[in-house]
Design a protein around this motif. Structure first.
Motif, PDB file in Angstrom:
ATOM      1  N   GLU A 181      35.536  28.828  -5.701  1.00 41.42           N
ATOM      2  CA  GLU A 181      36.287  27.581  -5.670  1.00 41.42           C
ATOM      3  C   GLU A 181      37.667  27.738  -5.047  1.00 41.42           C
ATOM      4  OE1 GLU A 181      36.436  26.117  -9.635  1.00 41.42           O
ATOM      5  OE2 GLU A 181      34.556  25.024  -9.451  1.00 41.42           O
ATOM      6  N   SER A 182      38.219  28.947  -5.136  1.00 37.84           N
ATOM      7  CA  SER A 182      39.570  29.171  -4.616  1.00 37.84           C
ATOM      8  C   SER A 182      39.597  29.303  -3.096  1.00 37.84           C
ATOM      9  CB  SER A 182      40.171  30.429  -5.247  1.00 37.84           C
ATOM     10  OG  SER A 182      39.386  31.572  -4.953  1.00 37.84           O
ATOM     11  N   GLU A 183      38.441  29.439  -2.455  1.00 37.90           N
ATOM     12  CA  GLU A 183      38.398  29.576  -1.009  1.00 37.90           C
ATOM     13  C   GLU A 183      38.729  28.243  -0.329  1.00 37.90           C
ATOM     14  OE1 GLU A 183      34.639  31.096   0.140  1.00 37.90           O
ATOM     15  OE2 GLU A 183      34.844  32.990  -0.952  1.00 37.90           O
ATOM     16  N   GLU A 184      39.353  28.359   0.816  1.00 35.72           N
ATOM     17  CA  GLU A 184      39.720  27.154   1.566  1.00 35.72           C
ATOM     18  C   GLU A 184      38.467  26.464   2.097  1.00 35.72           C
ATOM     19  OE1 GLU A 184      42.571  25.780   5.321  1.00 35.72           O
ATOM     20  OE2 GLU A 184      42.326  27.899   4.792  1.00 35.72           O
ATOM     21  N   ARG A 185      38.431  25.152   1.923  1.00 40.90           N
ATOM     22  CA  ARG A 185      37.280  24.371   2.370  1.00 40.90           C
ATOM     23  C   ARG A 185      37.597  23.662   3.687  1.00 40.90           C
ATOM     24  NH1 ARG A 185      35.131  26.953  -1.178  1.00 40.90           N
ATOM     25  NH2 ARG A 185      33.669  26.178  -2.743  1.00 40.90           N
ATOM     26  N   LEU A 186      36.557  23.418   4.445  1.00 44.15           N
ATOM     27  CA  LEU A 186      36.659  22.668   5.682  1.00 44.15           C
ATOM     28  C   LEU A 186      35.903  21.357   5.529  1.00 44.15           C
ATOM     29  CD1 LEU A 186      36.047  25.542   8.272  1.00 44.15           C
ATOM     30  CD2 LEU A 186      38.242  24.596   7.554  1.00 44.15           C
TER      31      LEU A 186
END
Length: 293
Positions: A181-186
């Motif tokens: 969840e902490s990863e950057e989303r596109l």
């Protein structure tokens, strides 16, 4: 003194034997001196009482004989301080444990419960604090604020910004991203040019200068919501008579001038509710359009 044997004489004899005190007159100076003496005695008593109070206060603050500070010895004060340190340390630890337990169950990226907002809401642009749009095509001052609002809203949708921040996606398919969840989303690209006549590229006035205004419909974002449940949702708009209530671009042509027209737009698709009476912006939006000559 002659003695009298009669009863009356005996009483007279007793009266004569009684001696009355002699009151000597006093001068004014003697009376004042006595009053001053009484006053001095009262003043001395008050002074002694105030001195006693001061001694008691000093003795309470520090008693050198018993070595007590404010009525307690150093050992007594140490025990009291130790007690309160332990008490408040326990309370602080218990509060920290409760906060840690609560925060460990919450995600900083998605809300835990999302059942209260399970249907997308809709809103229109331009939006200037209300859903009533009125202007006169020949007078720029009446519609310039609507154009500025649309330009500001569509600025993030410029093709250059979309190409830099987002990625192209296949139409008609959900774009799912796995990972932490902490990863950057596109997000999928939504280029401004897709709006064609209502993009503001070909016509910077969005049709307001010619009496053919563009209205943008915006569906609010809901985390985890899949619109249409696999089926592409669509939007319908209809003109309503005597009705004023609660994303797609629309350009209205051949609108009747000098008349208030009520318009309601609904989004249709599986799992989408657009008839909730309590929420006039859930799955639908209502606004009115008035074009003056």
């Amino acid at each position: 003194m002659a003695m009298n044997s009669t009863p009356g004489g005996e009483v007279e004899h007793l009266k004569n034997d009684v001696q009355m005190p002699i009151v000597m007159p006093r001068g004014k100076g003697e009376g004042n001196a006595e009053k001053e003496g009484v006053t001095n005695v009262a003043g001395d008593k008050r002074g002694k009482k105030s001195d006693e109070r001061m001694r008691e206060i000093k003795s309470f603050l520090w008693n050198p004989e018993k070595k007590e500070f404010m009525g307690r010895t150093s050992k007594s004060w140490s025990l009291i301080l130790l007690f309160y340190v332990c008490l408040y340390s326990f309370l602080a630890g218990m509060f920290s444990l409760c906060m840690y337990g609560m925060l460990s169950t919450l995600s900083p990226y998605t809300p835990t419960y999302r059942d209260r907002v399970n249907n997308p809401g809709m809103m229109i642009r331009p939006y200037l604090g209300g859903v009533s749009i009125r202007f006169k095509p020949t007078v720029e001052a009446t519609w310039s604020q609507y154009v500025q609002n649309l330009q500001a809203f569509l600025a993030p949708y410029n093709d250059s910004i979309q190409a830099m921040k987002n990625i192209p996606c296949s139409p008609g398919q959900y774009f799912m991203q796995d990972g932490d969840e902490s990863e950057e989303r596109l997000a999928c690209q939504f280029n401004r040019a897709l709006l064609k006549n209502c993009s503001g590229i070909e016509d910077p006035t969005f049709g307001y200068s010619i009496g053919k205004p563009c209205i943008l419909l915006k569906m609010n974002r809901i985390i985890g919501y899949l619109p249409g449940l696999g089926t592409t949702p669509y939007v319908t708009c209809e003109i309503l008579v005597n009705y004023s209530t609660p994303l797609v671009a629309m350009q209205y042509e051949n609108m009747e001038s000098n008349s208030k027209v009520n318009i309601q737009c609904k989004i249709h698709g599986p799992g989408i509710k657009n008839d909730i009476f309590q929420d006039k912006f859930s799955g639908r939006v209502s606004f009115n359009l008035n074009i003056d000559e």
